[in-house]
Design a protein around this motif. Structure first.
Motif, PDB file in Angstrom:
ATOM      1  N   PRO A  50       0.807  -1.223   0.000  1.00 44.48           N
ATOM      2  CA  PRO A  50       0.000   0.000   0.000  1.00 44.48           C
ATOM      3  C   PRO A  50       0.838   1.269   0.000  1.00 44.48           C
ATOM      4  N   LYS A  51       0.151   2.382  -0.211  1.00 42.93           N
ATOM      5  CA  LYS A  51       0.781   3.694  -0.116  1.00 42.93           C
ATOM      6  C   LYS A  51       1.137   3.945   1.343  1.00 42.93           C
ATOM      7  N   PRO A  52       2.196   4.707   1.612  1.00 45.73           N
ATOM      8  CA  PRO A  52       2.616   4.963   2.998  1.00 45.73           C
ATOM      9  C   PRO A  52       1.507   5.519   3.894  1.00 45.73           C
ATOM     10  N   GLN A  53       0.662   6.400   3.372  1.00 43.38           N
ATOM     11  CA  GLN A  53      -0.374   6.996   4.210  1.00 43.38           C
ATOM     12  C   GLN A  53      -1.422   5.986   4.666  1.00 43.38           C
ATOM     13  N   ASP A  54      -1.417   4.790   4.101  1.00 41.18           N
ATOM     14  CA  ASP A  54      -2.352   3.741   4.495  1.00 41.18           C
ATOM     15  C   ASP A  54      -1.745   2.753   5.490  1.00 41.18           C
ATOM     16  N   VAL A  55      -0.528   3.045   5.976  1.00 40.95           N
ATOM     17  CA  VAL A  55       0.185   2.116   6.851  1.00 40.95           C
ATOM     18  C   VAL A  55       0.407   2.746   8.228  1.00 40.95           C
ATOM     19  N   GLU A  56      -0.012   2.022   9.284  1.00 43.42           N
ATOM     20  CA  GLU A  56       0.233   2.458  10.656  1.00 43.42           C
ATOM     21  C   GLU A  56       1.455   1.731  11.210  1.00 43.42           C
ATOM     22  N   VAL A  57       2.328   2.502  11.872  1.00 45.97           N
ATOM     23  CA  VAL A  57       3.605   1.980  12.343  1.00 45.97           C
ATOM     24  C   VAL A  57       3.794   2.338  13.810  1.00 45.97           C
ATOM     25  N   ARG A  58       4.379   1.399  14.555  1.00 39.90           N
ATOM     26  CA  ARG A  58       4.864   1.668  15.912  1.00 39.90           C
ATOM     27  C   ARG A  58       6.376   1.544  15.865  1.00 39.90           C
ATOM     28  N   VAL A  59       7.083   2.516  16.456  1.00 41.03           N
ATOM     29  CA  VAL A  59       8.544   2.505  16.430  1.00 41.03           C
ATOM     30  C   VAL A  59       9.051   2.311  17.859  1.00 41.03           C
ATOM     31  N   PHE A  60       9.912   1.311  18.039  1.00 38.59           N
ATOM     32  CA  PHE A  60      10.497   1.014  19.348  1.00 38.59           C
ATOM     33  C   PHE A  60      12.018   1.092  19.258  1.00 38.59           C
ATOM     34  N   ASN A  61      12.621   1.667  20.259  1.00 43.29           N
ATOM     35  CA  ASN A  61      14.076   1.802  20.338  1.00 43.29           C
ATOM     36  C   ASN A  61      14.617   0.734  21.278  1.00 43.29           C
ATOM     37  N   SER A  62      15.413  -0.178  20.758  1.00 39.96           N
ATOM     38  CA  SER A  62      16.007  -1.203  21.627  1.00 39.96           C
ATOM     39  C   SER A  62      17.494  -0.935  21.857  1.00 39.96           C
ATOM     40  N   THR A  63      17.951   0.250  21.463  1.00 40.57           N
ATOM     41  CA  THR A  63      19.357   0.599  21.676  1.00 40.57           C
ATOM     42  C   THR A  63      19.494   1.423  22.957  1.00 40.57           C
ATOM     43  N   LYS A  64      20.709   1.723  23.302  1.00 42.28           N
ATOM     44  CA  LYS A  64      20.965   2.561  24.472  1.00 42.28           C
ATOM     45  C   LYS A  64      20.980   4.050  24.112  1.00 42.28           C
ATOM     46  N   GLU A  65      20.832   4.370  22.821  1.00 39.18           N
ATOM     47  CA  GLU A  65      20.842   5.762  22.364  1.00 39.18           C
ATOM     48  C   GLU A  65      19.458   6.394  22.568  1.00 39.18           C
ATOM     49  N   PRO A  66      19.345   7.375  23.446  1.00 40.35           N
ATOM     50  CA  PRO A  66      18.037   7.979  23.719  1.00 40.35           C
ATOM     51  C   PRO A  66      17.515   8.794  22.536  1.00 40.35           C
ATOM     52  N   GLY A  67      16.195   8.806  22.365  1.00 40.23           N
ATOM     53  CA  GLY A  67      15.558   9.623  21.337  1.00 40.23           C
ATOM     54  C   GLY A  67      15.577   9.044  19.941  1.00 40.23           C
ATOM     55  N   LEU A  68      16.088   7.835  19.785  1.00 37.74           N
ATOM     56  CA  LEU A  68      16.198   7.245  18.451  1.00 37.74           C
ATOM     57  C   LEU A  68      14.821   6.936  17.851  1.00 37.74           C
ATOM     58  N   ALA A  69      13.883   6.493  18.681  1.00 34.57           N
ATOM     59  CA  ALA A  69      12.536   6.191  18.175  1.00 34.57           C
ATOM     60  C   ALA A  69      11.883   7.450  17.623  1.00 34.57           C
ATOM     61  N   GLY A  70      12.077   8.584  18.288  1.00 32.87           N
ATOM     62  CA  GLY A  70      11.523   9.844  17.810  1.00 32.87           C
ATOM     63  C   GLY A  70      12.135  10.283  16.492  1.00 32.87           C
ATOM     64  N   GLN A  71      13.435  10.046  16.329  1.00 37.01           N
ATOM     65  CA  GLN A  71      14.121  10.389  15.079  1.00 37.01           C
ATOM     66  C   GLN A  71      13.574   9.545  13.927  1.00 37.01           C
ATOM     67  N   VAL A  72      13.420   8.242  14.168  1.00 38.50           N
ATOM     68  CA  VAL A  72      12.892   7.350  13.129  1.00 38.50           C
ATOM     69  C   VAL A  72      11.437   7.706  12.825  1.00 38.50           C
ATOM     70  N   LYS A  73      10.689   8.053  13.862  1.00 40.94           N
ATOM     71  CA  LYS A  73       9.297   8.481  13.666  1.00 40.94           C
ATOM     72  C   LYS A  73       9.239   9.675  12.720  1.00 40.94           C
ATOM     73  N   ALA A  74      10.068  10.679  12.962  1.00 40.77           N
ATOM     74  CA  ALA A  74      10.075  11.874  12.119  1.00 40.77           C
ATOM     75  C   ALA A  74      10.414  11.527  10.669  1.00 40.77           C
ATOM     76  N   ASP A  75      11.399  10.644  10.478  1.00 43.60           N
ATOM     77  CA  ASP A  75      11.786  10.249   9.118  1.00 43.60           C
ATOM     78  C   ASP A  75      10.646   9.518   8.405  1.00 43.60           C
ATOM     79  N   LEU A  76      10.008   8.573   9.100  1.00 43.05           N
ATOM     80  CA  LEU A  76       8.919   7.805   8.486  1.00 43.05           C
ATOM     81  C   LEU A  76       7.710   8.697   8.206  1.00 43.05           C
ATOM     82  N   GLN A  77       7.428   9.631   9.100  1.00 38.52           N
ATOM     83  CA  GLN A  77       6.320  10.559   8.857  1.00 38.52           C
ATOM     84  C   GLN A  77       6.610  11.446   7.650  1.00 38.52           C
TER      85      GLN A  77
END
Length: 182
Positions: A50-77
């Motif tokens: 499907p087109k990206p706007q039709d896909v719901e995503v949850r982003v989880f950070n399993s690294t020790k680097e803080p804020g990585l999930a938010g960075q990936v969220k911004a990129d995917l959005q």
């Protein structure tokens, strides 16, 4: 008497037309037709990309680097995906850039989403009932691929295929941006 026959024929003709239209609509919108090729016990999977706007995503950070999930969220959005949740999640031994987790209803979408990550693991969960895709960021993460890198990656990994024990029900394609030659 002639007028009564004409009225009766008009009513019968109208009812026949309505019945035909209703039957055609029911046949075209029958969801059971999608499962016609499935054997008993097989899990139907949606291979549509499907087109990206039709896909719901949850982003989880399993690294020790803080804020990585938010960075990936911004990129995917930025690419049009609907990121519905971000959080930290410990996953032992995740050395690749990401693990993409999806169920039968979103196999094609998970396949496309994995192309945004360099060496992403894809994890199909047959009994998952939702369409949301989980992106778990691993220790090998450097960045989310660009659109052109995603297209190249999809060219390398090919189209999604139905895993063993499943049968395919959707084969749509994703709409990708067209580039014009200058």
């Amino acid at each position: 008497m002639r007028l009564a026959r004409v009225r009766a024929l008009i009513i019968i003709g109208t009812l026949a037309l309505v019945a035909t239209a209703t039957a055609a609509w029911a046949i075209m919108n029958d969801s059971q037709a999608d499962l016609a090729g499935c054997e008993p016990g097989e899990v139907p999977v949606n291979l549509a990309m499907p087109k990206p706007q039709d896909v719901e995503v949850r982003v989880f950070n399993s690294t020790k680097e803080p804020g990585l999930a938010g960075q990936v969220k911004a990129d995917l959005q930025e690419y049009g995906y609907k990121v519905v949740e971000t959080d930290d999640k410990e996953v032992e031994g995740l050395t690749t850039s990401a693990r993409i987790v999806y169920g039968p209803k979103s196999l094609g979408a998970g396949h496309v989403l994995s192309a945004y990550f360099l060496d992403a693991e894809r994890q199909f969960v047959p009994d998952r009932d939702d369409t949301t895709i989980d992106v778990i960021i691993g220790d090998g993460f450097r960045q989310v691929n660009t659109e052109s890198e995603k297209v190249q990656s999809l060219g390398e990994i090919g189209r999604p295929t139905a895993p063993p024990g499943t049968c395919e029900i959707g084969k749509g394609t994703e709409v990708t941006p067209q580039t014009s030659a200058s």
